[in-house]
Design a protein around this motif. Structure first.
Motif, PDB file in Angstrom:
ATOM      1  N   TYR A 109      -1.936   0.705  -4.844  1.00  0.00           N
ATOM      2  CA  TYR A 109      -1.609  -0.627  -4.343  1.00  0.00           C
ATOM      3  C   TYR A 109      -0.843  -1.368  -5.438  1.00  0.00           C
ATOM      4  O   TYR A 109      -1.195  -1.277  -6.622  1.00  0.00           O
ATOM      5  N   SER A 131      -7.500  -5.232  -3.148  1.00  0.00           N
ATOM      6  CA  SER A 131      -6.303  -5.400  -2.329  1.00  0.00           C
ATOM      7  C   SER A 131      -6.539  -6.248  -1.078  1.00  0.00           C
ATOM      8  O   SER A 131      -5.653  -7.007  -0.659  1.00  0.00           O
ATOM      9  N   ASP A 181      -4.125   7.325   1.032  1.00  0.00           N
ATOM     10  CA  ASP A 181      -3.857   6.194   0.139  1.00  0.00           C
ATOM     11  C   ASP A 181      -3.721   6.670  -1.300  1.00  0.00           C
ATOM     12  O   ASP A 181      -4.529   7.478  -1.776  1.00  0.00           O
ATOM     13  N   SER A 210      -7.489  -0.967  -5.879  1.00  0.00           N
ATOM     14  CA  SER A 210      -7.587  -0.875  -4.423  1.00  0.00           C
ATOM     15  C   SER A 210      -8.733  -1.719  -3.871  1.00  0.00           C
ATOM     16  O   SER A 210      -8.657  -2.221  -2.743  1.00  0.00           O
ATOM     17  N   ARG A 212       0.863  -1.185   0.000  1.00  0.00           N
ATOM     18  CA  ARG A 212       0.000   0.000   0.000  1.00  0.00           C
ATOM     19  C   ARG A 212       0.897   1.232   0.000  1.00  0.00           C
ATOM     20  O   ARG A 212       1.739   1.399   0.868  1.00  0.00           O
TER      21      ARG A 212
END
Length: 349
Positions: A239, A257, A236, A254, A224
């Motif tokens: 990923y 993930s 964020d 994401s 991440r």
């Protein structure tokens, strides 16, 4: 006892050090330096050893540039630890370890350049610092990223920036006593992973182990990537699945993930998604790493599609029917596939 004085020699600024001997005082050492006035003196703990260090700033002339020295007194003698020029300096315990760091601000090489901020720390070995990077926080504010090793298999990154005029470690965690998340076994440095001009920091996500005959899910990492804010928050950004041994990585949606896992079968990497119960996993696709003289022929066998090629390797994908439900196409995989860059200064990944 210290006496700050000025004489008429080539080194006019003097610090005379006296110690008590019974009812008298004995002169034991003198620090001489150039300049015409003392600017600022601080006494701080910097090296974790008994006693305080003395930080002395001096005016050299009527210009902005001044001279700074840090002294340590031991065995009856003064030792100079640091000598540098500055416009402003301050001392502060940025990382909460009890020892102060020295922050020096000075002009750039020429008058039109931006100013330079330097940090000196006596509490940690400089050999542990692996990389220094200047980049932007999430709000565009400039920061200094300092990556250091912890033990033999971990990396931490400190993020320093100016907060209300103070050079502050915005990444320090009061709970863990360390800086931003560590990544073990492989050194993964902060970088602008999505090329938007903002530096991202990595944090490993542990993928659930998948038991398949002839497959291994060990040493497979999902990362991440997030940007720091000036108040220590995290945003964020991206990923990725990183295969460090193979030297490549894949951007991951994401939304996938939290349920993604990867199993390796020799040179094939199978991507699976767990259901909500976490007990059943369905296969999404396979990425094959093909080398050898017949790699071109292999890249089109069994519904494979080449997504990236080098002079010696072809990376090909085989998509399951369920891949389309998640917007996974050969074109999207080709766009999201990247080689891990080798750092040109240190040679490290």
């Amino acid at each position: 006892y210290l006496l700050f004085a000025k004489g008429g020699s080539d080194l006019p600024l003097r610090i005379l050090i006296f110690d008590r001997a019974g009812d008298d005082f004995v002169h034991i050492d003198t620090v001489e330096s150039s300049g015409y006035a003392f600017d600022l003196v601080e006494y701080v703990q910097m090296d974790g050893k008994p006693g305080l260090e003395m930080v002395v700033g001096r005016q050299l002339n009527d210009q902005v540039i001044r001279s700074l020295s840090v002294y340590h007194f031991t065995d009856g003698q003064v030792q100079q630890l640091v000598s540098t020029n500055y416009s402003k300096f301050l001392t502060a315990n940025l990382d909460g370890d009890g020892d102060s760091e020295l922050i020096v601000i000075r002009p750039g090489p020429i008058e039109t350049d931006n100013g330079i901020v330097e940090m000196y720390s006596m509490s940690a070995s400089v050999e542990k610092i692996k990389r220094l990077l200047v980049g932007k926080l999430h709000n565009g504010q400039m920061a200094v990223y300092v990556a250091s090793t912890v033990g033999d298999s971990a990396l931490v990154t400190d993020v320093y920036t100016l907060v209300d005029g103070s050079f502050t470690n915005v990444s320090f965690s009061n709970e863990s006593g360390t800086s931003v998340k560590t990544i073990r076994n492989y050194y993964v440095y902060a970088e602008d992973i999505d090329s938007d001009g903002i530096v991202e920091l990595p944090h490993v996500i542990t993928m659930k182990h998948l038991s398949k005959a002839g497959a291994s899910t060990s040493d497979q990492y999902l990362i991440r990537w997030y940007a720091m804010t000036a108040d220590g928050g995290e945003v964020d950004k991206r990923y990725t699945y990183h295969n460090f041994v193979g030297g490549w990585y894949l951007e991951v949606d994401s939304q996938l993930s939290s349920s993604l896992t990867v199993a390796q079968r020799s040179n094939d990497f199978d991507f699976y998604l767990w259901d909500e119960t976490g007990e059943n996993a369905k296969k999404l696709m396979t990425i094959s790493v093909l080398s050898g003289q017949n790699r071109q022929e292999q890249s089109v066998l069994d519904d494979r599609v080449a997504i990236y090629s080098t002079e010696s390797v072809i990376y090909a994908a085989t998509l399951e029917a369920s891949a389309a439900d998640y917007g996974i196409t050969p074109e999207k995989l080709a766009e999201n596939f990247h080689l891990i860059r080798q750092d040109w200064k240190t040679g490290e990944t």
